[in-house]
Design a protein around this motif. Sequence first.
Motif, short mmCIF file in Angstrom:
data_model
loop_
_atom_site.label_atom_id
_atom_site.label_comp_id
_atom_site.label_asym_id
_atom_site.label_seq_id
_atom_site.Cartn_x
_atom_site.Cartn_y
_atom_site.Cartn_z
N PHE A 178 0.82 -1.20 0.00
CA PHE A 178 0.00 0.00 0.00
C PHE A 178 0.86 1.26 0.00
N TYR A 179 0.30 2.29 -0.56
CA TYR A 179 0.99 3.57 -0.58
C TYR A 179 0.94 4.19 0.81
N ALA A 180 1.76 5.23 0.99
CA ALA A 180 1.75 5.96 2.25
C ALA A 180 0.42 6.72 2.38
N GLY A 181 0.13 7.15 3.58
CA GLY A 181 -1.09 7.91 3.80
C GLY A 181 -2.13 7.11 4.56
N ASP A 182 -3.40 7.45 4.32
CA ASP A 182 -4.49 6.83 5.07
C ASP A 182 -4.56 5.33 4.88
N ASP A 183 -4.30 4.85 3.67
CA ASP A 183 -4.35 3.41 3.42
C ASP A 183 -3.35 2.68 4.31
N LYS A 184 -2.12 3.19 4.32
CA LYS A 184 -1.09 2.54 5.12
C LYS A 184 -1.43 2.63 6.61
N LYS A 185 -1.99 3.74 7.03
CA LYS A 185 -2.34 3.92 8.44
C LYS A 185 -3.39 2.90 8.86
N PHE A 186 -4.34 2.60 7.99
CA PHE A 186 -5.38 1.62 8.30
C PHE A 186 -4.75 0.29 8.68
N PHE A 187 -3.80 -0.16 7.87
CA PHE A 187 -3.16 -1.45 8.12
C PHE A 187 -2.12 -1.37 9.24
N GLN A 188 -1.49 -0.21 9.38
CA GLN A 188 -0.52 -0.05 10.47
C GLN A 188 -1.22 -0.12 11.83
N ASP A 189 -2.41 0.45 11.91
CA ASP A 189 -3.18 0.37 13.16
C ASP A 189 -3.50 -1.08 13.52
N ILE A 190 -3.85 -1.88 12.52
CA ILE A 190 -4.13 -3.29 12.75
C ILE A 190 -2.86 -4.00 13.21
N LEU A 191 -1.75 -3.74 12.54
CA LEU A 191 -0.48 -4.36 12.88
C LEU A 191 -0.07 -4.03 14.31
N ASN A 192 -0.21 -2.78 14.70
CA ASN A 192 0.15 -2.38 16.06
C ASN A 192 -0.69 -3.10 17.10
N GLY A 193 -1.98 -3.26 16.80
CA GLY A 193 -2.86 -3.98 17.72
C GLY A 193 -2.44 -5.43 17.88
N GLU A 194 -2.00 -6.06 16.79
CA GLU A 194 -1.54 -7.44 16.85
C GLU A 194 -0.30 -7.58 17.73
N PHE A 195 0.63 -6.66 17.60
CA PHE A 195 1.85 -6.75 18.39
C PHE A 195 1.56 -6.55 19.87
N LEU A 196 0.66 -5.61 20.19
CA LEU A 196 0.29 -5.39 21.59
C LEU A 196 -0.39 -6.62 22.18
N ALA A 197 -1.22 -7.26 21.38
CA ALA A 197 -1.91 -8.46 21.85
C ALA A 197 -0.92 -9.58 22.12
N LEU A 198 0.07 -9.70 21.26
CA LEU A 198 1.08 -10.74 21.43
C LEU A 198 1.80 -10.58 22.76
N GLU A 199 2.10 -9.35 23.12
CA GLU A 199 2.79 -9.09 24.39
C GLU A 199 1.95 -9.52 25.59
N ALA A 200 0.63 -9.48 25.45
CA ALA A 200 -0.26 -9.79 26.57
C ALA A 200 -0.60 -11.27 26.70
N LEU A 201 -0.19 -12.10 25.72
CA LEU A 201 -0.60 -13.49 25.71
C LEU A 201 -0.03 -14.30 26.88
N GLU A 202 1.23 -14.09 27.21
CA GLU A 202 1.83 -14.87 28.28
C GLU A 202 1.16 -14.58 29.62
N LYS A 203 0.81 -13.33 29.85
CA LYS A 203 0.11 -12.96 31.08
C LYS A 203 -1.26 -13.62 31.13
N LEU A 204 -1.94 -13.67 30.00
CA LEU A 204 -3.24 -14.33 29.95
C LEU A 204 -3.11 -15.83 30.20
N ALA A 205 -2.08 -16.44 29.61
CA ALA A 205 -1.86 -17.87 29.81
C ALA A 205 -1.66 -18.19 31.28
N SER A 206 -0.90 -17.37 31.98
CA SER A 206 -0.70 -17.59 33.41
C SER A 206 -1.99 -17.39 34.19
N ALA A 207 -2.77 -16.40 33.81
CA ALA A 207 -4.01 -16.11 34.53
C ALA A 207 -5.02 -17.24 34.43
#
Length: 198
Positions: A37-66
């Motif tokens: 995708f080109y830069a701009g709003d299109d890229k931001k749409f997918f970058q927001d999704i990507l950022n959410g995935e990375f944050l979720a990955l960080e929280a998985l081990e804590k959830l597994a322990s819980a």
Amino acid sequence: RVSLVKYLTFWNYQTCRPPQKAILNDRSFWTGVLRTFYAGDDKKFFQDILNGEFLALEALEKLASAVGMAMAERESYEPEPGAQAYSAYMAWLCQYGSDAEVAGALSINLATWGAGCARMARALQNLYGFKEPDLLFFSRFAESPVEVGSTALAIIDRGLKEGIAPRRIRRSVRMLQGYELLFWDTVYKLSVGGESGC
């Protein structure tokens, strides 16, 4: 009665073990999508999704322990095909589908997924006494801004103008939602001691 905690534990099995970690698998195709995708709003749409995935990955081990997953259980886990089909299809769609198909499928699926995460987090807190820090995996998805908004619609509209058939976009949405359902059906069967059927 099916224990929600047990259900959640098996769900976590499907998402946090190598080599088929759903979110780690997602990382490679999210990155591939951004390159197309080109830069701009299109890229931001997918970058927001990507950022959410990375944050979720960080929280998985804590959830597994819980939910009471011992490290030995995590290390010995073997993935189930029915729980990995979603990621496999999403990777295929990003590789071979149009930007309109990807945006349509993700915007519908993640809006549905976010609402489900919000309900799950509330149930675990109110009915089972889980603490908010243990539920960051769910709360981060529940707070996701991704929806069928102006950016996603603009991507879809451009695809239609470029000749992408509307049925292809509808198909991508239907298929991704179907693979999401297959994921949950597989996890449910496992949580009650059944076979996944795969």
